[in-house]
Design a protein around this motif. Structure first.
Motif, PDB file in Angstrom:
ATOM      1  N   GLU A   1      36.021  29.271  52.668  1.00 21.60           N
ATOM      2  CA  GLU A   1      35.536  30.059  51.740  1.00 21.60           C
ATOM      3  C   GLU A   1      36.374  31.417  51.191  1.00 21.60           C
ATOM      4  O   GLU A   1      36.415  31.903  50.248  1.00 21.60           O
ATOM      5  N   ASP A   2      37.740  31.481  51.854  1.00 25.16           N
ATOM      6  CA  ASP A   2      38.513  32.498  51.378  1.00 25.16           C
ATOM      7  C   ASP A   2      39.360  31.833  50.651  1.00 25.16           C
ATOM      8  O   ASP A   2      40.508  32.632  49.945  1.00 25.16           O
ATOM      9  N   THR A   3      39.490  30.590  50.238  1.00 30.39           N
ATOM     10  CA  THR A   3      40.243  29.827  49.137  1.00 30.39           C
ATOM     11  C   THR A   3      39.954  30.512  47.984  1.00 30.39           C
ATOM     12  O   THR A   3      38.819  30.633  47.513  1.00 30.39           O
ATOM     13  N   ALA A   4      41.156  30.994  47.155  1.00 28.00           N
ATOM     14  CA  ALA A   4      40.945  31.623  46.176  1.00 28.00           C
ATOM     15  C   ALA A   4      42.482  31.961  45.578  1.00 28.00           C
ATOM     16  O   ALA A   4      43.588  31.855  46.546  1.00 28.00           O
ATOM     17  N   VAL A   5      42.542  32.442  44.243  1.00 29.60           N
ATOM     18  CA  VAL A   5      43.703  32.921  43.702  1.00 29.60           C
ATOM     19  C   VAL A   5      43.600  34.521  44.072  1.00 29.60           C
ATOM     20  O   VAL A   5      42.689  34.976  43.776  1.00 29.60           O
ATOM     21  N   TYR A   6      44.559  35.128  44.640  1.00 32.62           N
ATOM     22  CA  TYR A   6      44.600  36.366  45.235  1.00 32.62           C
ATOM     23  C   TYR A   6      45.675  37.091  44.211  1.00 32.62           C
ATOM     24  O   TYR A   6      46.654  36.699  43.947  1.00 32.62           O
ATOM     25  N   TYR A   7      44.944  38.248  43.607  1.00 34.66           N
ATOM     26  CA  TYR A   7      45.704  38.869  42.409  1.00 34.66           C
ATOM     27  C   TYR A   7      45.726  40.474  43.192  1.00 34.66           C
ATOM     28  O   TYR A   7      44.872  41.151  43.733  1.00 34.66           O
ATOM     29  N   CYS A   8      47.243  41.144  42.792  1.00 30.05           N
ATOM     30  CA  CYS A   8      47.559  42.116  43.063  1.00 30.05           C
ATOM     31  C   CYS A   8      47.044  43.246  41.928  1.00 30.05           C
ATOM     32  O   CYS A   8      47.355  42.621  40.741  1.00 30.05           O
ATOM     33  N   TYR A   9      46.551  44.483  42.293  1.00 32.17           N
ATOM     34  CA  TYR A   9      46.181  45.505  41.034  1.00 32.17           C
ATOM     35  C   TYR A   9      46.909  46.828  41.472  1.00 32.17           C
ATOM     36  O   TYR A   9      46.821  47.182  42.625  1.00 32.17           O
ATOM     37  N   ALA A  10      47.199  47.397  40.325  1.00 27.01           N
ATOM     38  CA  ALA A  10      47.610  48.748  40.657  1.00 27.01           C
ATOM     39  C   ALA A  10      47.253  49.504  39.379  1.00 27.01           C
ATOM     40  O   ALA A  10      47.131  49.145  38.307  1.00 27.01           O
ATOM     41  N   ASP A  11      46.896  50.753  39.623  1.00 23.26           N
ATOM     42  CA  ASP A  11      46.279  51.615  38.675  1.00 23.26           C
ATOM     43  C   ASP A  11      47.057  52.998  38.691  1.00 23.26           C
ATOM     44  O   ASP A  11      47.427  53.575  39.714  1.00 23.26           O
TER      45      ASP A  11
END
Length: 122
Positions: free
Chosen positions: A88-98
């Protein structure tokens, strides 16, 4: 111009580990908040973990104890160590910065990487 580039995704068996990396490029002075999000097929994008520039972290409940977020301010990078991975951890992982401040006094808000695919097989 500021960009975030992720790496480290791939295919892993359940119970295995992966380490994601994300590096910010550009003439960057500082980054306030960095984070990881993920989006499974057919689902919304959800928060995984955040980390501030002084190292304060926050995790989604389902990731606590399995995932660890860290950052290297000198390298303008953020990492996600993922252990005991589940299908269930299968996914596209996105990096984010603010709130990315640059040497030219520009400030970039809510910058996203292009994503890296993590697939966990059962």
């Amino acid at each position: 111009q500021v960009q975030l580039v992720e790496s480290g995704g791939g295919l892993v068996q359940a119970g295995g580990s992966l380490r994601l990396s994300c590096a910010a490029s550009g003439t960057i002075w500082s980054i306030n908040v960095m984070a990881w999000y993920r989006q499974a097929p057919g689902k919304q994008r959800d928060l995984v973990a955040t980390i501030t520039n002084n190292g304060s972290t926050n995790y989604a409940d389902s990731m606590k104890g399995r995932f660890t977020i860290s950052r290297d301010n000198g390298k303008k990078a953020v990492y996600l160590q993922m252990n005991n991975l589940k299908p269930e951890d299968t996914a596209v992982y996105y990096c984010y910065a603010d709130q990315i401040s640059t040497m030219t006094a520009s400030v970039y808000l809510e910058v996203w990487g292009q994503g890296t695919l993590v697939t966990v097989s059962s």
